[in-house]
Design an enzyme around this catalytic site. Structure first.
Site, PDB file in Angstrom:
ATOM      1  N   ASP A  43      -1.598  -8.372   0.733  1.00 37.43           N
ATOM      2  CA  ASP A  43      -0.326  -8.386   0.011  1.00 37.43           C
ATOM      3  C   ASP A  43       0.031  -9.789  -0.446  1.00 37.43           C
ATOM      4  O   ASP A  43       0.417 -10.014  -1.593  1.00 37.43           O
ATOM      5  CB  ASP A  43       0.796  -7.831   0.901  1.00 37.43           C
ATOM      6  CG  ASP A  43       0.618  -6.343   1.185  1.00 37.43           C
ATOM      7  OD1 ASP A  43      -0.370  -5.992   1.854  1.00 37.43           O
ATOM      8  OD2 ASP A  43       1.456  -5.544   0.728  1.00 37.43           O
TER       9      ASP A  43
ATOM     10  N   GLY B 244       0.829  -1.194   0.000  1.00 38.42           N
ATOM     11  CA  GLY B 244       0.000   0.000   0.000  1.00 38.42           C
ATOM     12  C   GLY B 244       0.862   1.241   0.000  1.00 38.42           C
ATOM     13  O   GLY B 244       2.026   1.206   0.405  1.00 38.42           O
ATOM     14  N   SER B 245       0.317   2.347  -0.466  1.00 41.21           N
ATOM     15  CA  SER B 245       1.007   3.625  -0.332  1.00 41.21           C
ATOM     16  C   SER B 245       0.770   4.170   1.070  1.00 41.21           C
ATOM     17  O   SER B 245       0.039   3.585   1.859  1.00 41.21           O
ATOM     18  CB  SER B 245       0.516   4.600  -1.392  1.00 41.21           C
ATOM     19  OG  SER B 245       0.906   4.146  -2.664  1.00 41.21           O
ATOM     20  N   GLY B 246       1.416   5.301   1.376  1.00 39.17           N
ATOM     21  CA  GLY B 246       1.286   5.870   2.710  1.00 39.17           C
ATOM     22  C   GLY B 246       2.423   5.463   3.634  1.00 39.17           C
ATOM     23  O   GLY B 246       2.442   5.849   4.797  1.00 39.17           O
ATOM     24  N   HIS B 247       3.368   4.665   3.100  1.00 37.97           N
ATOM     25  CA  HIS B 247       4.525   4.223   3.897  1.00 37.97           C
ATOM     26  C   HIS B 247       5.814   4.862   3.411  1.00 37.97           C
ATOM     27  O   HIS B 247       6.909   4.389   3.742  1.00 37.97           O
ATOM     28  CB  HIS B 247       4.684   2.710   3.807  1.00 37.97           C
ATOM     29  CG  HIS B 247       3.469   1.933   4.128  1.00 37.97           C
ATOM     30  ND1 HIS B 247       2.846   2.034   5.343  1.00 37.97           N
ATOM     31  CD2 HIS B 247       2.734   1.050   3.402  1.00 37.97           C
ATOM     32  CE1 HIS B 247       1.782   1.230   5.356  1.00 37.97           C
ATOM     33  NE2 HIS B 247       1.698   0.635   4.189  1.00 37.97           N
TER      34      HIS B 247
ATOM     35  N   LYS C 173       5.313  -8.188   2.293  1.00 37.49           N
ATOM     36  CA  LYS C 173       5.056  -8.061   3.723  1.00 37.49           C
ATOM     37  C   LYS C 173       3.867  -8.945   4.079  1.00 37.49           C
ATOM     38  O   LYS C 173       2.904  -9.053   3.320  1.00 37.49           O
ATOM     39  CB  LYS C 173       4.772  -6.599   4.077  1.00 37.49           C
ATOM     40  CG  LYS C 173       5.951  -5.692   3.705  1.00 37.49           C
ATOM     41  CD  LYS C 173       5.820  -4.285   4.251  1.00 37.49           C
ATOM     42  CE  LYS C 173       4.647  -3.520   3.698  1.00 37.49           C
ATOM     43  NZ  LYS C 173       4.640  -3.405   2.215  1.00 37.49           N
TER      44      LYS C 173
ATOM     45  N   HIS D  75      -0.378   0.430   9.276  1.00 36.90           N
ATOM     46  CA  HIS D  75      -1.539   0.828   8.484  1.00 36.90           C
ATOM     47  C   HIS D  75      -2.526   1.622   9.304  1.00 36.90           C
ATOM     48  O   HIS D  75      -3.710   1.640   9.009  1.00 36.90           O
ATOM     49  CB  HIS D  75      -2.230  -0.407   7.902  1.00 36.90           C
ATOM     50  CG  HIS D  75      -1.359  -1.171   6.974  1.00 36.90           C
ATOM     51  ND1 HIS D  75      -0.483  -2.126   7.414  1.00 36.90           N
ATOM     52  CD2 HIS D  75      -1.182  -1.078   5.641  1.00 36.90           C
ATOM     53  CE1 HIS D  75       0.177  -2.617   6.376  1.00 36.90           C
ATOM     54  NE2 HIS D  75      -0.213  -1.996   5.296  1.00 36.90           N
TER      55      HIS D  75
END
Ligand SMILES: Nc1ncnc2c1ncn2[C@@H]1O[C@H](COP(=O)(O)OP(=O)(O)O)[C@@H](O)[C@H]1O
Ligand SMILES: Nc1ncnc2c1ncn2[C@@H]1O[C@H](COP(=O)(O)OP(=O)(O)O)[C@@H](O)[C@H]1O
Ligand SMILES: [Mg+2]
Ligand SMILES: [Mg+2]
Ligand SMILES: [Mg+2]
Ligand SMILES: [Mg+2]
Lengths: 214, 333, 333, 214
Positions: B109, B53-56, B104, B219
């Site tokens: 995922d 996911g994005s945001g990391h 991960k 998350h």
């Protein structure tokens, strides 16, 4: 009175599900905030909006093609856990339902195949607090009602009731699959977001998979 | 919600456009949301593909470049990428020596990478291995959970496996490095505040001014338990002790100690935390061989940090020290 | 206030202790709060000393190392260092070729560095030049203000002057590079949230959920005006246009464009902002020659960003590209 | 009745100022939050606590040594704008007051020299909304009262009143020096933190620089 389902009913089901997801988008995300990562509503809405856009491009040739399109679109637009799971559900549904017109038995068989696809992909069991806790009781209820000689519409109504009950029954459960499982005991007391969207799916079937009055 | 964004649905492609502009040495496919090292595929080199996911950020796209990843797939915020992206990335970096997927351990995922691997197997001859990172001791690795989450170790594993690939090790060797790092790594994280997923528009959880969440993932999920806020010294103990309890980190060639910021915590606090972590390690007889302090694997603007330890050996130390040239991690070149 | 700290009064020394542990290549004098490059003084090289209040990390200590600063003095949070620190740093890095003080234009910083220079002049033969950075277009440079503030340009100036010193240029030449960068640089910043000075314990200002502060400095001060929150595209215009209005950035060898995070803003938003900034620059006919995106000069955990442009020339481009090896900025080595 | 001041009174002044700064620490920081960077109370308190600790180590030889100690401690412990400014104030005070006992004239002369040091260091003018707006009126009032033949205690009382009035008069001003000047018109409507600490300094003088009853 024709008892067979085709493209209009299938499309009706999918569009009704998309509308329900759009309507309950924020609620699904809020449920996912409590025990997940606050994206289930956004995920499902993004996927179903893409499905509707694909359907708007013109109706597929038959039921198998239609549900394959739905499954493939969800797989390639949703991501997360729900993308592969709902995607697999529809891909298996397409395979088991086949390209001819569907009768009540085909509906039950296809639904069962779809749910088995979810099990195969996600390896969850009943009571793990996932979408399966809505989907499995729905399949069971549908099959039982048809076996008892009820018409498809009534049987789907029973399936919807079972899905809603299964959804509500996830509340006291401790999650054992998906993100919610990380919370351990803190997952108890919240309804599972995936079970909630799955109940919408079965409810949409109950309203839309009604054979056209011939 | 106050963010430097235009529209929630456009955050990921628009940020990728910025990455493309800032890093001409990378190839950014904004439509597919795949970031590829400029000279990929590198003939004869094992290709490393990760994603999530994005945001990391900077993970994962910020780790694409010589000595680390060959490609990264960016999903929606906190949503794993879809199989198509992983297939595109795998194809783009296949230099003939096979491709390693670094995944991960999150249900989404794992499933999306699995589906991608099935598609690649069906469509091409590319050999694909996968390693699933699961270093988070906040989660019990039992039959009754989805297993431990993949957190901070991912960054370190990508660096060391990337160095192994750059050295020309074969797919089996690179995979072994990745598995070794994962087996020797443990992490634990903590949040002082929640974060706000752009599309959700409000914080994922409410955390009163006097409480913090211990045992969080990346998350914005709530953690394992909520406790009163505590001084950094006690926080260091809360994080390091479960890590040390899960694996023996004493002796040998020392540890790589990683204090990671969750996105909203300033560097001054991370350095302060690092000092406290070193204090706890010293008391426990654990030697620090290498360190990394900074916000490398974030949860949007969440305040908090995580601690990761990797038990190093000679080979891993050399792989860690090897040159790396990515937007977010760079040395020796 | 929730922070990863022990006690407000100990934040600075404790963070320095962490820096010392994480960066053995630096000499950290925790008592004096001075961070010195490990091999200082470098014989025959001009020494670069900077410093300022803490809370802006990685600035300045994170920029100490070959190719950039020789020493940094860390004041209390948002409080300039005292003359003793600057004297100690100056003495420590005097390699016989003189020392350049890089001072951000704040009354306190200017006075403390001035007093230090007076003390050095009285006590030793070290030749000291000072350059005062004042790039913030949010503040009018008039007789009726303390002049423009020193903000983002400081980082870029320290890099380029550091490269000039590393090349062996004499004090006059290094000073000229610093002055040139300052003269060609302009910045503008914006805050989405306030920050909390640890000793104060509560946010410096209140900012409602629907407002932002435009024209902020780097000390959590309120800005020039408060406006409704806006999309990133409009924010980019708000920041870039006053910068372009103050100096001609078209033509020549292009600009170095720097999008800086204020500490609490995640990297995904900074990259998104960078894409928007590039859009505004393109429309204005400004060419981007180099870029930097990240949180390099922060205001504790403030959310927001600033944009700095430097009009580059051949020499500056080479100085920017030259190797640098510091905790926060590193390439080519 | 002796009219001369020595170490006990000087020390009393400094300790009274330190106590006032400690008591008003948060207030000074809050004032600095509005138009500065929220550290003036912390800065002054850190500095004056260090001064008190130094004095606790034993009294300096004479007034000049005492005020030099105060000034040097502030310069090396405070930083920011107030460190060099208050530090310079006390260093100049020490120089002008000298090492003998002080009479009323010495007090006025030393205070004026201190304030001129602040002007020289900070280059501010009256009305710039700084500590000078409390210090300058205080000096003026002190000199005027002494010229009018008032005793030192009364003259210092007049100085304190002038300092307080000067402090309050900073509220409507637009700052032209220091951080507050960055705010432009938004600095209007807030009392200057440095003027507030300066008023505490003069008030402490009025209570403590009272010649001992001989
Ligand atoms: N292994 C699994 N089997 C079946 N359903 C699962 C599994 N893991 C998660 N789910 C369902 O997926 C839902 C979450 O979907 P979503 O939020 O879209 O994905 P993610 O968890 O990746 O953010 C859960 O509420 C649960 O019902
Ligand atoms: N040039 C100057 N001359 C006189 N006083 C000044 C000047 N600049 C600032 N001040 C005073 O200093 C005070 C601020 O002190 P402080 O907050 O401790 O330092 P900083 O502004 O560096 O944070 C202001 O309120 C003002 O009274
Ligand atoms: Mg989710
Ligand atoms: Mg998700
Ligand atoms: Mg200050
Ligand atoms: Mg201040």
């Amino acid at each position: 009175m024709a008892q067979e389902l085709g493209i209009p009913e299938f499309e009706g089901w999918i569009r009704a599900f998309a509308a329900a997801v759009a309507e309950h988008r924020d609620e699904l995300t809020t449920l996912d905030s409590a025990i997940g990562d606050a994206d289930h509503g956004t995920n499902m809405d993004r996927g179903m909006a893409a499905v509707v856009a694909a359907l708007d491009g013109g109706p597929p040739a038959d039921g198998a093609a239609l549900f394959k399109l739905v499954g493939a679109t969800l797989v390639s637009k949703v991501g997360g856990a729900s993308g592969p799971l709902y995607g697999t559900f529809f891909l298996r549904l397409a395979g088991a339902g086949g390209s001819g017109p569907w009768d009540a038995g085909t509906v039950a068989k296809a639904l069962r195949a779809g749910v088995e696809g979810v099990v195969a992909r996600g390896k969850a069991e009943p009571g793990d607090k996932t979408m399966l806790d809505a989907l499995l009781p729905a399949c069971d209820a549908l099959e039982a009602a048809l076996a008892a000689g009820q018409p498809l519409a009534d049987a789907l109504g029973a399936a919807a009731t079972a899905a809603v009950e299964g959804r509500d029954a996830t509340k006291p459960l401790q999650a054992r699959k998906g993100r919610a499982s990380y919370l351990g005991e803190r997952s108890i007391g919240h309804v599972d977001p995936g079970a909630t969207s799955a109940a919408l799916l079965v409810e949409a079937a109950a309203t839309a998979l009604v054979p056209a009055q011939g | 919600m106050k963010k430097l964004i235009n529209a929630a649905a456009e955050v990921v492609p628009e940020a990728l456009r910025g990455m493309a502009a800032a890093h001409p040495e990378l190839r950014v496919d904004v439509d597919n949301r795949v970031v590829v090292r400029g000279d990929a595929p590198v003939r004869g080199k094992v290709g490393l593909v990760s994603g999530g996911g994005s945001g990391h950020e900077p993970m994962h796209a910020g780790f694409v470049g010589p000595g680390m990843l060959d490609a990264a797939c960016a999903g929606e915020v906190f949503t794993s990428p879809v199989p198509d992206q992983v297939v595109a990335a795998t194809t783009a970096v296949d230099g003939g020596a096979g491709v390693l997927h670094i995944v991960k351990n999150y249900t989404g995922d794992v499933m999306n990478f699995e589906m991608a691997a099935e598609l690649v197997a069906a469509e091409s001859g590319t050999e694909v291995n996968a390693v699933v990172v699961d270093d988070d001791v906040a989660v019990q690795d039992s039959l009754y959970t989805a297993g431990r989450r993949g957190v901070g170790a991912t960054v370190l594993l990508e660096k060391m496996a990337g160095a192994a690939a750059e050295q020309g090790r074969p797919l089996a060797g690179v995979t072994e490095v990745a598995r070794t790092v994962n087996a020797r790594a443990r992490s634990m994280g903590l949040a002082l505040t929640s974060c706000t997923v752009p599309a959700a528009g409000k914080p994922t959880f409410d955390l009163p001014e006097n409480e913090m969440e211990v045992g969080i993932g990346i998350h914005g999920e709530p953690g394992r338990r909520r406790v009163p806020v505590a001084p950094a010294r006690e926080i260091a103990e809360m994080l390091v002790e479960p890590v040390l309890g899960d694996l023996d980190f004493t002796g040998g060639d020392g540890v790589l100690a990683f204090v990671n910021g969750m996105g909203g915590t300033p560097l001054i606090e991370l350095y302060l935390m690092y000092a406290e972590v070193v204090g706890v390690l010293e008391k426990a007889g654990v030697t620090v061989a290498r360190s990394l302090v900074g916000s490398y694997m974030t949860s949007l603007e969440m305040a908090g940090c995580s601690v990761t330890l990797v038990r190093m050996d000679d080979d891993l130390l050399r792989l860690w020290d090897a040159p790396v040239r990515t937007p977010a991690l760079r040395w020796g070149v």
